[in-house]
Design a protein around this motif. Structure first.
Motif, PDB file in Angstrom:
ATOM      1  N   VAL A  11       0.851  -1.195   0.000  1.00 41.33           N
ATOM      2  CA  VAL A  11       0.000   0.000   0.000  1.00 41.33           C
ATOM      3  C   VAL A  11       0.886   1.244   0.000  1.00 41.33           C
ATOM      4  CG1 VAL A  11      -1.647   1.323   1.395  1.00 41.33           C
ATOM      5  CG2 VAL A  11      -1.922  -1.136   1.143  1.00 41.33           C
ATOM      6  N   LYS A  21      -3.325  10.139   1.901  1.00 44.17           N
ATOM      7  CA  LYS A  21      -4.052   9.487   0.803  1.00 44.17           C
ATOM      8  C   LYS A  21      -3.439   8.101   0.692  1.00 44.17           C
ATOM      9  CE  LYS A  21      -6.148   9.702  -3.436  1.00 44.17           C
ATOM     10  NZ  LYS A  21      -7.292   8.861  -3.363  1.00 44.17           N
ATOM     11  N   VAL A  23      -3.454   4.248  -1.328  1.00 48.57           N
ATOM     12  CA  VAL A  23      -3.840   3.506  -2.517  1.00 48.57           C
ATOM     13  C   VAL A  23      -3.168   2.139  -2.473  1.00 48.57           C
ATOM     14  CG1 VAL A  23      -3.768   3.436  -5.040  1.00 48.57           C
ATOM     15  CG2 VAL A  23      -4.045   5.618  -3.877  1.00 48.57           C
ATOM     16  N   GLN A  30      -9.340  -3.698  -2.706  1.00 48.35           N
ATOM     17  CA  GLN A  30      -8.773  -2.469  -3.263  1.00 48.35           C
ATOM     18  C   GLN A  30      -9.117  -1.300  -2.356  1.00 48.35           C
ATOM     19  OE1 GLN A  30      -6.663  -2.058  -5.846  1.00 48.35           O
ATOM     20  NE2 GLN A  30      -6.555   0.092  -5.292  1.00 48.35           N
ATOM     21  N   ASP A  32      -8.714   2.852  -1.965  1.00 52.09           N
ATOM     22  CA  ASP A  32      -8.405   4.191  -2.442  1.00 52.09           C
ATOM     23  C   ASP A  32      -9.086   5.099  -1.438  1.00 52.09           C
ATOM     24  OD1 ASP A  32      -7.793   6.508  -3.765  1.00 52.09           O
ATOM     25  OD2 ASP A  32      -8.929   6.030  -5.577  1.00 52.09           O
ATOM     26  N   SER A  34      -8.691   8.342   1.861  1.00 47.81           N
ATOM     27  CA  SER A  34      -7.973   9.445   2.484  1.00 47.81           C
ATOM     28  C   SER A  34      -8.508   9.597   3.900  1.00 47.81           C
ATOM     29  CB  SER A  34      -8.166  10.739   1.688  1.00 47.81           C
ATOM     30  OG  SER A  34      -9.522  11.085   1.633  1.00 47.81           O
ATOM     31  N   GLY A  46     -13.340   6.388   1.735  1.00 49.49           N
ATOM     32  CA  GLY A  46     -12.659   5.560   0.763  1.00 49.49           C
ATOM     33  C   GLY A  46     -13.642   4.861  -0.150  1.00 49.49           C
ATOM     34  N   THR A  47     -13.086   4.123  -1.087  1.00 50.59           N
ATOM     35  CA  THR A  47     -13.931   3.378  -2.007  1.00 50.59           C
ATOM     36  C   THR A  47     -14.702   2.302  -1.247  1.00 50.59           C
ATOM     37  OG1 THR A  47     -12.046   1.964  -2.506  1.00 50.59           O
ATOM     38  CG2 THR A  47     -12.491   3.742  -4.046  1.00 50.59           C
TER      39      THR A  47
END
Length: 83
Positions: A11, A21, A23, A30, A32, A34, A46-47
């Motif tokens: 990561v 941040k 990713v 997964q 992504d 902050s 996040g996602t």
């Protein structure tokens, strides 16, 4: 915790002031996201990993942040709790 995720899962974290941040993939999910650290909370977004993994992902993050930010834990205890 981000250093641990970086070593174990690859990561990437980009710190900016009091937040970062993030990713990469953690435990196959997964990420992504902050977040910002305040005096009283860690706030982030996040996602969404989807309905089937949402609860597990949320529980995992709450547990890990709770361990890492526990003021009664030494740095060695925190490092041990990450595994």
């Amino acid at each position: 915790m981000l250093q641990y995720w970086g070593g174990k899962y690859g990561v990437k974290a980009d710190w900016q002031g009091e937040g970062a941040k993030i990713v990469g993939k953690v435990m196959g999910i997964q990420m992504d996201a902050s977040f910002v650290i305040t005096d009283k909370a860690v706030e982030g977004e996040g996602t969404d990993p989807g309905m089937l993994l949402r609860g597990q992902a949320k529980s995992y993050l709450q547990k890990k942040f709770g361990m890492v930010l526990d003021p009664s834990k030494s740095l060695d205890q925190v490092k041990t709790s990450l595994d």
